[in-house]
Enzyme design. Sequence first.
Site, PDB file in Angstrom:
ATOM      1  CB  SER A   8      -0.692  -0.102   1.260  1.00 50.70           C
ATOM      2  OG  SER A   8      -1.622   1.340   1.329  1.00 50.70           O
ATOM      3  CG  HIS A  33      -3.487  -1.666  -2.355  1.00 53.79           C
ATOM      4  ND1 HIS A  33      -4.609  -2.337  -2.748  1.00 53.79           N
ATOM      5  CD2 HIS A  33      -4.019  -0.648  -1.651  1.00 53.79           C
ATOM      6  CE1 HIS A  33      -5.513  -2.030  -2.072  1.00 53.79           C
ATOM      7  NE2 HIS A  33      -5.378  -0.807  -1.424  1.00 53.79           N
ATOM      8  CG  ASP A  35      -5.082   2.888  -0.416  1.00 47.74           C
ATOM      9  OD1 ASP A  35      -6.018   2.193  -0.774  1.00 47.74           O
ATOM     10  OD2 ASP A  35      -4.222   2.706   0.359  1.00 47.74           O
ATOM     11  CG  MET A  37      -8.335   7.769  -0.133  1.00 54.34           C
ATOM     12  SD  MET A  37      -7.848   7.790   1.657  1.00 54.34           S
ATOM     13  CE  MET A  37      -7.125   6.447   2.031  1.00 54.34           C
ATOM     14  CG  HIS A  66      -8.886   0.567  -2.477  1.00 56.41           C
ATOM     15  ND1 HIS A  66      -8.594   0.592  -1.114  1.00 56.41           N
ATOM     16  CD2 HIS A  66     -10.211   0.293  -2.503  1.00 56.41           C
ATOM     17  CE1 HIS A  66      -9.502   0.474  -0.434  1.00 56.41           C
ATOM     18  NE2 HIS A  66     -10.544   0.421  -1.220  1.00 56.41           N
ATOM     19  CG  MET A  68     -11.135   4.013  -0.530  1.00 60.28           C
ATOM     20  SD  MET A  68      -9.827   3.774   0.415  1.00 60.28           S
ATOM     21  CE  MET A  68      -8.627   3.758  -0.359  1.00 60.28           C
ATOM     22  CG  MET A 137     -12.529  -1.811   2.515  1.00 62.95           C
ATOM     23  SD  MET A 137     -10.715  -1.536   2.093  1.00 62.95           S
ATOM     24  CE  MET A 137     -10.201  -0.837   3.568  1.00 62.95           C
ATOM     25  CG  PHE A 143      -7.810   8.105   8.244  1.00 64.84           C
ATOM     26  CD1 PHE A 143      -6.880   9.057   7.868  1.00 64.84           C
ATOM     27  CD2 PHE A 143      -9.251   8.234   8.254  1.00 64.84           C
ATOM     28  CE1 PHE A 143      -7.565  10.218   7.692  1.00 64.84           C
ATOM     29  CE2 PHE A 143      -9.740   9.249   8.054  1.00 64.84           C
ATOM     30  CZ  PHE A 143      -9.027  10.476   7.834  1.00 64.84           C
ATOM     31  N   GLY A 145      -3.475   2.433   9.957  1.00 71.12           N
ATOM     32  CA  GLY A 145      -3.361   2.370  11.324  1.00 71.12           C
ATOM     33  C   GLY A 145      -4.222   2.309  12.287  1.00 71.12           C
ATOM     34  CG  ASP A 175      -6.700  -2.136   2.255  1.00 71.18           C
ATOM     35  OD1 ASP A 175      -5.988  -1.940   2.758  1.00 71.18           O
ATOM     36  OD2 ASP A 175      -7.283  -1.367   1.313  1.00 71.18           O
ATOM     37  N   GLY A 176      -6.461  -3.459   5.668  1.00 70.69           N
ATOM     38  CA  GLY A 176      -6.533  -2.750   6.700  1.00 70.69           C
ATOM     39  C   GLY A 176      -6.091  -3.542   7.953  1.00 70.69           C
ATOM     40  N   GLY A 197       0.239  -2.614   4.906  1.00 73.61           N
ATOM     41  CA  GLY A 197       0.198  -1.240   5.034  1.00 73.61           C
ATOM     42  C   GLY A 197       1.165  -0.947   6.151  1.00 73.61           C
ATOM     43  CB  SER A 198       1.253   1.947   8.601  1.00 72.24           C
ATOM     44  OG  SER A 198      -0.042   1.656   9.643  1.00 72.24           O
TER      45      SER A 198
END
Length: 222
Positions: A8, A33, A35, A37, A66, A68, A137, A143, A145, A175-176, A197-198
């Site tokens: 991500s 990936h 994101d 937004m 992705h 959003m 998701m 966001f 984290g 994802d997430g 991700g993070s």
Amino acid sequence: MSVKIAASLMCADLTRLAEQVACLEEAGVDLLHFDLMDGGFVPNLALGPGFLRCLRPLTRLPFEAHLMVEQPEVLLSSLAEAGCDRVIVHLEACPLLHRTLQEVHRLGMEAGVALNPATPVDGLLYVLDHVEVVLLMTVDPGFAGQPFVPAVIPKIEAVSNFLRERGRAVDIEVDGSVNERTIPLLVARGANVLVGGSTGLFTGEDFRITVRRMREAALGKG
Ligand code: DX5
Ligand code: ZN
């Protein structure tokens, strides 16, 4: 299906992006990936087709966007021109979902549908013949984290069972908060694309370490 890791890029160090992409490729991630937004569908802004276009010459990894955003249709041709390989739109943002997915395919890209944690899987069942990936998701999008939403776990199983009954080979992506603690639960239910991700991939450690940790967690060796 073997497990794939999608990096991500909103979680990358944007001050040295080219170097990060090269290190991710060398560490063995399977795709990038992105994101996107719009500040409407989610209360945040991130990335855009120009971001993909800049990075396209730097790597051979496939790109997935992705979206959003409230009106994903307006971005599709720009994403195709930018060299995007796969576009995932949110079910909640697409009242004319069949038409949107057809347009993604007409532009030569793979198509996917994403669901927020609180969205039931039912609507998805009517479009499964028109997608290459379903993205579930595991946090509310917007966001990095955020805490994992465990209620999504039975949804993964429901989609996986439905695909098996239909004999369809469609990726199930999550994802997430996808990391060594959650990966065993997700993969056991049928997820095969893991968005790093993070908390899973961009932890500040070397990507070779975090990729290996994610793969070992997927094999149940966490
Ligand atoms: C969330 C984004 C993710 C995000 C998740 O809206 O779609 O790509 O990076 O990764 P974590 O939760 O691990 O930071
Ligand atoms: Zn995402």
